[in-house]
Design a protein around this motif. Sequence first.
Motif, PDB file in Angstrom:
ATOM      1  N   ARG A 171      25.858 -12.388 -14.934  1.00 43.66           N
ATOM      2  CA  ARG A 171      25.980 -13.347 -16.040  1.00 43.66           C
ATOM      3  C   ARG A 171      26.618 -14.646 -15.560  1.00 43.66           C
ATOM      4  O   ARG A 171      26.180 -15.749 -15.928  1.00 43.66           O
ATOM      5  CB  ARG A 171      26.807 -12.718 -17.155  1.00 43.66           C
ATOM      6  N   LYS A 172      27.662 -14.537 -14.732  1.00 45.25           N
ATOM      7  CA  LYS A 172      28.307 -15.736 -14.189  1.00 45.25           C
ATOM      8  C   LYS A 172      27.343 -16.521 -13.302  1.00 45.25           C
ATOM      9  O   LYS A 172      27.308 -17.765 -13.344  1.00 45.25           O
ATOM     10  CB  LYS A 172      29.546 -15.338 -13.390  1.00 45.25           C
ATOM     11  N   GLU A 173      26.543 -15.800 -12.512  1.00 50.54           N
ATOM     12  CA  GLU A 173      25.566 -16.476 -11.654  1.00 50.54           C
ATOM     13  C   GLU A 173      24.534 -17.239 -12.489  1.00 50.54           C
ATOM     14  O   GLU A 173      24.147 -18.362 -12.140  1.00 50.54           O
ATOM     15  CB  GLU A 173      24.863 -15.448 -10.755  1.00 50.54           C
TER      16      GLU A 173
ATOM     17  N   GLY B 178      21.287 -10.547  -7.772  1.00 55.67           N
ATOM     18  CA  GLY B 178      21.621  -9.413  -8.635  1.00 55.67           C
ATOM     19  C   GLY B 178      20.599  -9.129  -9.713  1.00 55.67           C
ATOM     20  O   GLY B 178      20.783  -8.207 -10.508  1.00 55.67           O
TER      21      GLY B 178
ATOM     22  N   GLU C 209      28.920 -10.052 -13.340  1.00 52.96           N
ATOM     23  CA  GLU C 209      28.784 -10.979 -12.217  1.00 52.96           C
ATOM     24  C   GLU C 209      27.451 -11.719 -12.276  1.00 52.96           C
ATOM     25  O   GLU C 209      27.380 -12.923 -12.010  1.00 52.96           O
ATOM     26  CB  GLU C 209      28.912 -10.211 -10.897  1.00 52.96           C
TER      27      GLU C 209
ATOM     28  N   ALA D 200      24.219  -4.043  -8.802  1.00 51.92           N
ATOM     29  CA  ALA D 200      24.908  -5.256  -9.264  1.00 51.92           C
ATOM     30  C   ALA D 200      25.601  -4.997 -10.595  1.00 51.92           C
ATOM     31  O   ALA D 200      25.267  -4.060 -11.325  1.00 51.92           O
ATOM     32  CB  ALA D 200      23.919  -6.410  -9.395  1.00 51.92           C
ATOM     33  N   LYS D 201      26.572  -5.853 -10.897  1.00 52.48           N
ATOM     34  CA  LYS D 201      27.291  -5.747 -12.160  1.00 52.48           C
ATOM     35  C   LYS D 201      26.802  -6.833 -13.118  1.00 52.48           C
ATOM     36  O   LYS D 201      26.643  -7.994 -12.727  1.00 52.48           O
ATOM     37  CB  LYS D 201      28.792  -5.882 -11.932  1.00 52.48           C
TER      38      LYS D 201
END
Length: 827
Positions: free
Chosen positions: A663-665, A529, A661, A657-658
Amino acid sequence: MVLAVGLGVAVVLAIELAGDAAAGSFHSSMETLAGDNDLEVVASGGVPETLVATLATQPYPLRISPRMEDFAVDTRTRETLPLIGLDLIAEGSRYASLVGTGNANFNNKETLEEAMRDLENPESVWVSASLGKKAGDHISLLINDRVLDCVVRGVIPAISGSENAILMDIAGAQHALNRFGRVDRILIKLPANSDLREWQRKLSGVLPPGVEVRPQGTGTEENRKMLAAFRWNLRLLSYIALVVGAFLIYNTISVSVVRRGNEIGIVRALGADRRDVLAAFLGEAACLGLAGALVGLPLGRIMAGGAVKLMAATVESLYVSSRPGAIALTPYSLALALLVGVGVAVVSALSPAREAMQVSPVDAMAQGRREYMARAHKGRDLAIAAVLAGLATLAARMPAFAGKPVFGYLATILLIAAAAYAMPALVSSISRTAAGVLGKFFGVEAMLASRSLAASLRRTSVLVGALATAVAMMVSVGIMVGSFRQTVVTWMNNQLPADLYLRPAGDAAADRHPTISVELAEKIAVLPGVRAVDRLRAYEISYNGMPATLASVDLRVLRAYQKSDFFSGRPTSEVLDQLRGKNNIIVSEPFTYKHKVKTGDTITLALGEALASFQIVDVFYDYASERGYVLMDRDVLLKYLPDETPTNLAVFVAPDAKAAEVRKEIQEVAAGHRILIFSDRDLRTEAVRIFDRTFAITYALEAVAVIVAVMGIAGALIALVIDRRRELGLLRFLGASSRQIRKMILVEAGLLGLLANLAGFVLGYFLSLILVFVINKQSFGWTIRFHWPIAVLLGALTVVYAATVVSGLYPARVAVRLNPLEVIHEE
């Protein structure tokens, strides 16, 4: 009145004590453990460690001491600690004697030499005794983006002038900081009675061009020099409360002169000369000032505790890492408090005391003469005000003197003086105009109140001037801070093109540049992303004897540029294209102002072992630090300082991409690393929070000045009631009720507050222009866009007005309790 003077003295003393504490402890443990060295060798990005051998092999009797210096965070207490790397293998005996073998708290089975050998391990440390650790304990330290679990091998006893610190062997420090092959400083001890300049010349001849030899502690002096303007402005701001107090002392002595007119006349008639009268009133003022100073001493010491915390936060945010030192009342600070308290009181009383001594005995017994003179001279005073305002305008257009906005300060003083001279005309015209209107809508009490203020013009104008000065400073600083805040918010909106921003965890400071490991940056760059990662690197450098920040940006990263923030107004992409692969730079506005450079100039920077010339292709607005920024292409910087570890990462999220998401990755990939992740919105919020914390002390100083002014209004209203007791008694005989007397006094308080708010707002607007466009610009080099913080100003002015009305409650109570028979027949 004594309490008002005491508050003014307390504020001045608190700022002086807090300034000494906040500015007197730059890297104090680092400097304390530097010992008795004479010179230091430094270079941007660190000194190559091979130069340690170069210096050691010179045919001179020198003591060579390499150092590593940075910061670590105790993960348990969240305290930021200086991290110092020493060559304990080569210099173990010297540092053992420094801490004392007997005091070093080692395990029984270990000798000092064994402990030093253990310190070669990057997980072995010495710690300050005040951290409460003993040999064998563990301490968890956040260094850059990783947490290191360290074993305490020894405890450093308390050393005078030092603070909590972590000591490591220099090899272990290089490993922990991920800075191999370089040291931060090389300290040199010269033979006794050496000529420093001669040795600087000798040693510079054997070192590369980019490496500087300078007196040990020069960096600390540079930081103190950089803080000079900040401390100077705070000092002057602290004098606002004293200026307000000076108006009130002037009013008190003036009232005393009027009330004791008969006494003055009788004393003069009995043979006292003019000097006796002058000495009497100045002595009275000196006693007021001395009492105020004695009240202000303990109060200032208490206030200094809170002030030093606020000042330290500002110093760290804008200037340099600094742990506040001890707050100490010195003979100088005691003398300052006494001098300020007594001096301001005597100077304030000088004018009414001189008038008292010049009045003949017959005139002295004529109570109405003073008010008549005030009314007769209001036109002349208005003309003087116009002249002073013109001089203020000229002073505001003058350049800085010796690096300080001296003429800007002069312009503010002239404007305040102009307002003071214009006050009688303002009060007279508004009071007389308002009398009829107030009588129509609020009754005869309001009409009498308005006429009473006009009749006691001399006293009323001084009171309004005192409160108006406090309100004006509140308004001007409020406009300046509000304008600065809005400018920063707008600037942040234009400076955050990325979606996510990463930096190592731990407290931020203007001179701290912890790094993120290259491996983590590479892992984040290949996430599905993520469209691109901009690796930003910052170094602390010295240019022309002043600290600055050198930074680089990865121009290979494609990004969407927002509004231009350059002096030239050119598109951001066009300006940055000029940096690509060339010895071109852009610099911040504070850097240009501090070093007197502009677009098109060429400057020489010491980078690593080389001196390199760079052309300034543009100047950008910057409000992150007052130190000044120099920005270049990352690829160009790597030629001189080949360290690829970034200090910050800007992550651009792919269009499909969001950000949440991604950020979590990133959080999953960064497991084992301690980093902070901000969205552009988070970063703006954090910047505003830091900004508000930075200016908290400014608001506190303004609040004290307003409190002093409102206190003065309350005291002056009581004096007014006592002075008019026969008039009030006569009103009671004529049928006035207690409610009407109370209403009249409260309306007078309300009119005083209204006049002061009106005059203070107008004066504050003009003072804000000087603060924003003259004093701020000449002190720090920032361009601020003017902005009206309407909500803040309305709220502040409403609170001041309400406080002024409330301050009339007690004088009104005193007026109501007066016995008409006693006050009418008292003579």
